[in-house]
Design an enzyme around this catalytic site. Structure first.
Site, PDB file in Angstrom:
ATOM      1  N   CYS A  99       0.782  -1.249   0.000  1.00  0.00           N
ATOM      2  CA  CYS A  99       0.000   0.000   0.000  1.00  0.00           C
ATOM      3  C   CYS A  99       0.809   1.293   0.000  1.00  0.00           C
ATOM      4  CB  CYS A  99      -0.960  -0.001   1.184  1.00  0.00           C
ATOM      5  SG  CYS A  99      -2.318  -1.135   0.930  1.00  0.00           S
TER       6      CYS A  99
HETATM    7  N1  LIG Z   1      -3.580  -5.278   1.157  1.00  0.00           N
HETATM    8  C1  LIG Z   1      -3.802  -4.291   2.008  1.00  0.00           C
HETATM    9  O1  LIG Z   1      -3.231  -4.236   3.101  1.00  0.00           O
HETATM   10  C2  LIG Z   1      -4.794  -3.193   1.685  1.00  0.00           C
HETATM   11  C3  LIG Z   1      -5.224  -2.328   2.706  1.00  0.00           C
HETATM   12  C4  LIG Z   1      -6.122  -1.321   2.393  1.00  0.00           C
HETATM   13  C5  LIG Z   1      -6.559  -1.155   1.085  1.00  0.00           C
HETATM   14  N2  LIG Z   1      -6.103  -1.997   0.112  1.00  0.00           N
HETATM   15  C6  LIG Z   1      -6.609  -1.796  -1.254  1.00  0.00           C
HETATM   16  O2  LIG Z   1      -7.633  -2.773  -1.467  1.00  0.00           O
HETATM   17  C7  LIG Z   1      -7.570  -3.259  -2.805  1.00  0.00           C
HETATM   18  C8  LIG Z   1      -7.357  -4.759  -2.804  1.00  0.00           C
HETATM   19  O3  LIG Z   1      -6.098  -5.036  -2.231  1.00  0.00           O
HETATM   20  P1  LIG Z   1      -5.603  -6.538  -1.936  1.00  0.00           P
HETATM   21  O4  LIG Z   1      -4.265  -6.427  -1.321  1.00  0.00           O
HETATM   22  O5  LIG Z   1      -6.673  -7.286  -1.223  1.00  0.00           O
HETATM   23  O6  LIG Z   1      -5.477  -7.074  -3.443  1.00  0.00           O
HETATM   24  P2  LIG Z   1      -5.084  -8.525  -3.955  1.00  0.00           P
HETATM   25  O7  LIG Z   1      -4.318  -8.312  -5.204  1.00  0.00           O
HETATM   26  O8  LIG Z   1      -4.499  -9.312  -2.836  1.00  0.00           O
HETATM   27  O9  LIG Z   1      -6.497  -9.198  -4.311  1.00  0.00           O
HETATM   28  C9  LIG Z   1      -7.313  -8.814  -5.370  1.00  0.00           C
HETATM   29  C10 LIG Z   1      -8.149 -10.022  -5.795  1.00  0.00           C
HETATM   30  O10 LIG Z   1      -9.062  -9.620  -6.811  1.00  0.00           O
HETATM   31  C11 LIG Z   1      -9.195 -10.672  -7.747  1.00  0.00           C
HETATM   32  N3  LIG Z   1      -9.746 -10.136  -9.000  1.00  0.00           N
HETATM   33  C12 LIG Z   1      -9.112  -9.460  -9.975  1.00  0.00           C
HETATM   34  N4  LIG Z   1      -9.989  -9.140 -10.954  1.00  0.00           N
HETATM   35  C13 LIG Z   1     -11.191  -9.606 -10.585  1.00  0.00           C
HETATM   36  C14 LIG Z   1     -12.500  -9.573 -11.159  1.00  0.00           C
HETATM   37  N5  LIG Z   1     -12.716  -8.975 -12.333  1.00  0.00           N
HETATM   38  N6  LIG Z   1     -13.483 -10.145 -10.501  1.00  0.00           N
HETATM   39  C15 LIG Z   1     -13.287 -10.772  -9.319  1.00  0.00           C
HETATM   40  N7  LIG Z   1     -12.083 -10.838  -8.712  1.00  0.00           N
HETATM   41  C16 LIG Z   1     -11.054 -10.256  -9.337  1.00  0.00           C
HETATM   42  C17 LIG Z   1      -7.784 -11.229  -7.858  1.00  0.00           C
HETATM   43  O11 LIG Z   1      -7.777 -12.538  -8.385  1.00  0.00           O
HETATM   44  C18 LIG Z   1      -7.331 -11.168  -6.397  1.00  0.00           C
HETATM   45  O12 LIG Z   1      -7.640 -12.360  -5.713  1.00  0.00           O
HETATM   46  C19 LIG Z   1      -6.473  -2.461  -3.489  1.00  0.00           C
HETATM   47  O13 LIG Z   1      -7.034  -1.348  -4.113  1.00  0.00           O
HETATM   48  C20 LIG Z   1      -5.585  -2.019  -2.345  1.00  0.00           C
HETATM   49  O14 LIG Z   1      -4.861  -0.847  -2.639  1.00  0.00           O
HETATM   50  C21 LIG Z   1      -5.260  -3.022   0.386  1.00  0.00           C
END
Ligand SMILES: NC(=O)c1ccc[n+]([C@@H]2O[C@H](COP(=O)([O-])OP(=O)(O)OC[C@H]3O[C@@H](n4cnc5c(N)ncnc54)[C@H](O)[C@@H]3O)[C@@H](O)[C@H]2O)c1
Length: 435
Positions: free
Chosen positions: A267
């Protein structure tokens, strides 16, 4: 009431598991079939403390996992938690979220329900109004505020405490128009988190709150890192005493004041770059944010300099890296500083051996056979000429003379000050300690 979650990564899987374990009827959807199969069997595709147990608990109740988008047609609330990675120029890549939103829109077209769509993915201010809303309205042939609700609901969880943070958030932010959809959403969150402040605002302010939050945290880290560099020039100075003390001032707060090798993870670096890019295209020179990034990049140079001062040319030198995960209690190495350090050391032709309790598999995907992987800390240290402690895993606190005895040169760079105060027969350097 049924709730859908689109994207089962750190955010989406934590959310689905926590809500389902509380008894909510949840449909978790991901395009990755293999991932879905693992989750259906109660196995998280990544390491996150307490997640497996919460997931298994949810699966025993009403958690359904699928790659079939048709299931969202039954949902009253749809959380979008897909990734928003960064482009080479630092801006965010919206292709994944655009695709997910298009699919939601296509499903809405045939749907009689009036669902509320909540965007949890981190997106630059204006994205929901200018990009997500037009896609949804075009694909569904329906109107926001009348046929569906579209609300920004940024996520603040931290990996390694994702389950706790999802259960007990410090705040809930809801951005959008003040409609019945907003009222319904407020009711849902009031029930979920009765004592947590709910901030309602418009879409763009909500989107900006997330960037304000993360850029402030990054600023705190670069601030303490810059002070730690100054401390290194003051014999006997200790950055931890300084961080702890200023943190007692309620105006400052104690968290994110631990000096180290710089901020990393999925992040902070990405959100900083996206905000800087956004400021630049908006005609604002983000002087402070640029400095925060510059200090972060220089932290890594500091570590390399310490190694060079002792070892000279690093070519062929055997260097052990303890920890590649961006923080302890995760296997996530996205934008990990340790990974950047290894890349730089490889360019200098050093021989790298790494140890990490959880992140070896992910690290192997990047470096394959370019580096060596140790199963034990002892193996990692054997015949090494330098050990660099990068991640604050608990295991490394136990390092002692016995563990270092097979090193060729007993030289330790401790980026987390884990060995301070120990009687060690080693050449010891630590970030933030004046020699
Ligand atoms: N990881 C963190 O600590 C955190 C904290 C706060 C906010 N965020 C934000 O939240 C969001 C998600 O982060 P994350 O770390 O969970 O991401 P990630 O990459 O771990 O997970 C995203 C998931 O979405 C799936 N995906 C992709 N396209 C898709 C679709 N069309 N339909 C359904 N599923 C689909 C992927 O296969 C994956 O499993 C990002 O915008 C990130 O910046 C993340």
């Amino acid at each position: 009431m049924k709730i859908g979650v689109i994207g089962l990564g750190f955010v989406g899987l934590s959310l689905s598991s926590v809500l389902a374990s509380k008894g909510y009827d949840i449909v978790g959807i991901d395009i990755d079939k293999e991932k879905c199969n693992k989750i259906i069997n109660g196995i998280s595709p990544f390491f996150e403390p307490k997640l497996d147990k919460t997931l298994q608990n949810g699966l025993k109740k009403k958690l359904k996992i699928s790659d079939n988008f048709l299931l969202i047609n039954e949902c009253d609330f749809i959380f979008v938690t897909v990734g928003t990675p960064q482009n080479l120029n630092g801006s965010i890549d919206l292709s994944i979220i655009k695709k997910a939103i298009s699919t939601i829109g296509e499903n809405l077209l045939k749907n009689k329900k009036k669902p509320i769509i909540l965007i949890k993915s981190t997106v630059i201010p204006g994205t929901i109004k200018k990009i997500i809303l037009p896609i949804l309205e075009k694909k569904s042939n329906k109107k926001d505020g009348k046929d569906f609700g579209l609300i920004s609901n940024p996520e603040f969880l931290q990996e390694s405490s994702a389950i706790r943070d999802t259960k007990f958030p410090h705040v809930v932010v809801l951005g959008g128009n003040q409609t019945v959809f907003m009222e319904k959403t407020k009711k849902l969150f009031t029930k979920l988190h009765p004592n947590v402040p709910i901030i309602t605002t418009n879409h763009q302010t909500s989107e900006m709150i997330k960037y304000a939050n993360n850029s402030f945290l990054a600023t705190k880290i670069s601030f303490i890192n810059q002070l730690s560099n100054i401390c290194q020039k003051i014999p006997g100075a200790n950055i931890d005493d300084i961080g702890k003390t200023i943190g007692l001032d309620p105006r400052i707060g104690k968290l994110f004041l631990n000096a180290g090798p710089g901020y990393g993870g999925s992040c902070l670096p990405k959100d900083m770059k996206a905000l800087i890019n956004f400021a630049n295209i908006s005609g604002i020179n983000p002087t402070l944010l640029n400095a925060v990034e510059e200090i972060n990049a220089k932290q890594l140079e500091q570590i390399i300099l310490m190694a060079k001062q002792k070892l000279g040319d690093l070519a062929s030198k055997k260097i052990t890296i303890l920890g590649t995960a961006f923080k302890p209690d995760t296997d996530d190495i996205r934008d990990s500083i340790a990974i950047e350090l290894i890349k730089k050391l490889l360019k200098k032709k050093a021989k790298i051996i790494i140890h990490d309790p959880k992140a070896i598999k992910n690290t192997k995907r990047i470096f394959e056979n370019k580096i060596s992987y140790a199963k034990t800390i002892e193996d990692a240290l054997s015949k090494s000429q330098c050990v660099i402690i990068m991640t604050q895993w608990k295991q490394y606190e136990k390092l002692n003379n016995n563990k270092f005895k097979h090193m060729t040169t007993k030289f330790v760079i401790d980026c987390r000050r884990m060995l301070v105060g120990k009687q060690l027969d080693i050449d010891y350097y630590a970030i933030g300690l004046g020699k």
